[in-house]
Scaffold this active site. Structure first.
Site, mmCIF file in Angstrom:
data_model
loop_
_atom_site.group_PDB
_atom_site.id
_atom_site.type_symbol
_atom_site.label_atom_id
_atom_site.label_comp_id
_atom_site.label_asym_id
_atom_site.label_seq_id
_atom_site.Cartn_x
_atom_site.Cartn_y
_atom_site.Cartn_z
ATOM 1 N NE ARG A 1 7.629 21.883 47.552
ATOM 2 C CZ ARG A 1 6.888 20.782 47.460
ATOM 3 N NH1 ARG A 1 5.972 20.666 46.528
ATOM 4 N NH2 ARG A 1 7.064 19.787 48.309
ATOM 5 C CG HIS B 1 2.292 22.568 48.185
ATOM 6 N ND1 HIS B 1 2.387 23.169 46.954
ATOM 7 C CD2 HIS B 1 1.027 22.790 48.618
ATOM 8 C CE1 HIS B 1 1.218 23.727 46.646
ATOM 9 N NE2 HIS B 1 0.384 23.515 47.650
ATOM 10 C CE1 TYR C 1 6.704 16.084 47.732
ATOM 11 C CE2 TYR C 1 5.075 15.496 49.389
ATOM 12 C CZ TYR C 1 5.749 16.451 48.661
ATOM 13 O OH TYR C 1 5.481 17.786 48.866
HETATM 14 C C1 LIG Z 1 -7.818 24.169 39.780
HETATM 15 C C2 LIG Z 1 -7.102 23.624 40.966
HETATM 16 N N1 LIG Z 1 -6.889 22.289 41.054
HETATM 17 C C3 LIG Z 1 -6.220 21.786 42.109
HETATM 18 C C4 LIG Z 1 -5.758 22.599 43.106
HETATM 19 C C5 LIG Z 1 -5.006 22.022 44.314
HETATM 20 N N2 LIG Z 1 -3.588 22.411 44.232
HETATM 21 C C6 LIG Z 1 -3.095 23.388 45.010
HETATM 22 S S1 LIG Z 1 -1.471 23.653 44.736
HETATM 23 C C7 LIG Z 1 -1.405 22.452 43.558
HETATM 24 C C8 LIG Z 1 -0.106 22.148 42.862
HETATM 25 C C9 LIG Z 1 0.302 23.180 41.872
HETATM 26 O O1 LIG Z 1 1.626 22.952 41.461
HETATM 27 P P1 LIG Z 1 2.401 23.958 40.555
HETATM 28 O O2 LIG Z 1 1.510 24.490 39.487
HETATM 29 O O3 LIG Z 1 3.642 23.271 40.115
HETATM 30 O O4 LIG Z 1 2.738 25.187 41.515
HETATM 31 P P2 LIG Z 1 3.671 25.212 42.830
HETATM 32 O O5 LIG Z 1 2.741 24.959 43.979
HETATM 33 O O6 LIG Z 1 4.705 24.154 42.710
HETATM 34 O O7 LIG Z 1 4.248 26.584 42.879
HETATM 35 C C10 LIG Z 1 -2.643 21.851 43.416
HETATM 36 C C11 LIG Z 1 -2.919 20.742 42.482
HETATM 37 C C12 LIG Z 1 -6.012 23.984 42.992
HETATM 38 N N3 LIG Z 1 -5.580 24.864 43.897
HETATM 39 N N4 LIG Z 1 -6.674 24.462 41.903
#
Ligand SMILES: Cc1ncc(C[n+]2csc(CCOP(=O)(O)OP(=O)(O)O)c2C)c(N)n1
Ligand SMILES: [Mg+2]
Length: 354
Positions: free
Chosen positions: A255, A259, A268
């Site tokens: 990435r 985010h 970070y």
């Molecule tokens: C059930 C839930 N827990 C926490 C969150 C908060 N949250 C939003 S994005 C994220 C990270 C997800 O990372 P990843 O699965 O690697 O996907 P990426 O964003 O890197 O595409 C989190 C923890 C959420 N949206 N839903």
């Protein structure tokens, strides 16, 4: 079909580096397919870059940037038939463009406007899922249902590396494998879940190893190589259609953008690793491949970009011209048979809003 077993870590690639590593050619892909894939990549890239600008101009809300993830989305979507179902996460918010969802609709979603709603059955594209991993069981259920009805449609669920730690991922993957649901589990391993690095996410050496535990094949591909993603997804789709059940595809990328627009990764992330990722980005790599093949000219590249820019200009204009929604929309689409209390709830809401 690559059955990833512990110890096998090689990333599948089709696109070479224009130097020591040669390009491969994929059987069954004609020049028109190669250019169609290019159009998809440029459309997604343009959507993403314009969205960042619209966010800064206050024209859309918080936005989950997918710069550098386009090859994962375009490559896998191209391996699907129209009848196949797509279950996107917020990272694939614009993948519906590849199925004909208007840009204005997706931009409206990011504007928090009800015009951002679409009927999933119109495009075979489910709603954009923000809770992490909760759409994996939905996709498994839909895929299983298609199998029970004797239809040969496949479902694909997109999720990130972080999602593989969620219970919903486990439940969906397990159910799909046991029921031989025609499902592709497409994991975008961009090595970050907001600020949580992959090393803190899992003790597994590779996410594709998880497939073994569910009794399904897993493959590991270079997520910056649109053709490698296409090839791995095509195999997974063939397997699903043949009644052999789900496949886990781990598309590895990095990435290089925040985010989302609300994130400051400088707290970070390693800036040198980000620079490396930006230099190696997927649209440029595919352009290089097409030019080495003699398939892409400057004129075609410019026409494709101009078309995508125009689509975005028109899309944001339509989204911004949408009238203020009536509050009754809050109640629409929620129930086939709305409860009797909706009438008085709506009247109360209208009274409060004046
Ligand atoms: C059930 C839930 N827990 C926490 C969150 C908060 N949250 C939003 S994005 C994220 C990270 C997800 O990372 P990843 O699965 O690697 O996907 P990426 O964003 O890197 O595409 C989190 C923890 C959420 N949206 N839903
Ligand atoms: Mg991630």
């Amino acid at each position: 079909m690559a059955q990833v077993l512990p110890g096998e870590r090689e990333l599948r690639r089709v696109i070479g580096d224009g130097d020591g590593t040669p390009d491969r050619e994929l059987e069954g892909l004609h020049e028109s397919d190669l250019l169609e894939l290019y159009r998809s990549l440029v459309l997604l890239r343009t959507y993403d870059e314009r969205s960042l600008v619209y966010h800064r101009q206050g024209r859309i809300g918080t936005y989950a940037i997918f710069w550098g993830h386009e090859a994962i989305q375009a490559g896998s979507a191209y391996a699907l038939a129209e009848r196949d179902w797509i279950f996107p996460s917020y990272r694939e918010s614009a993948i519906g463009l590849l199925r004909g969802i208007p840009a204005a609709t997706i931009l409206s979603w990011w504007r928090g406007h009800p015009a951002g709603w679409w009927n999933p059955a119109d495009y075979n594209v489910a709603s954009i899922c923000v809770p992490i991993g909760t759409h994996v069981p939905h996709a498994a259920g839909l895929a299983w249902g298609k199998r029970l009805k004797g239809e040969d449609a496949v479902a694909i669920a997109y999720f990130g590396d972080g999602a593989t730690s969620e219970g919903a991922f486990h439940e969906g993957a397990n159910l799909a494998a046991v029921m031989k649901a025609p499902l592709v589990l497409l994991c975008n391993n961009n090595q970050w879940a907001i600020s949580t690095p992959l090393s803190a996410q899992t003790a597994a050496e590779a996410l594709a190893d998880k497939a073994v535990g569910y009794g399904m094949p897993g493959s590991r591909v270079d997520g910056g190589d649109v053709l490698a993603v296409y090839e791995a997804t095509r195999e997974a789709v063939e397997r699903a259609r043949a009644g052999e059940g789900p496949t886990f595809v781990e598309a590895v990328t990095y990435r290089v953008a925040p985010h989302a627009t609300a994130d400051d990764p400088s707290a970070y992330i390693d800036p040198e690793r980000v620079e490396e990722g930006r230099r190696n980005e997927c649209v440029g790599r595919y352009e290089g491949y097409l030019r080495r093949l003699g398939v892409l000219s400057n004129d075609v590249a410019k026409a494709v970009k101009d078309e995508a820019l125009e689509l975005m200009r028109a899309g944001i204009a339509v989204a911004e011209a949408a009238p203020e929604p009536d509050v009754s929309l809050l109640f629409d689409h929620a129930f086939a048979d709305p409860p009797a209390s909706f009438g008085s709830d709506l009247a109360e809401l209208r009274r409060i809003l004046g």
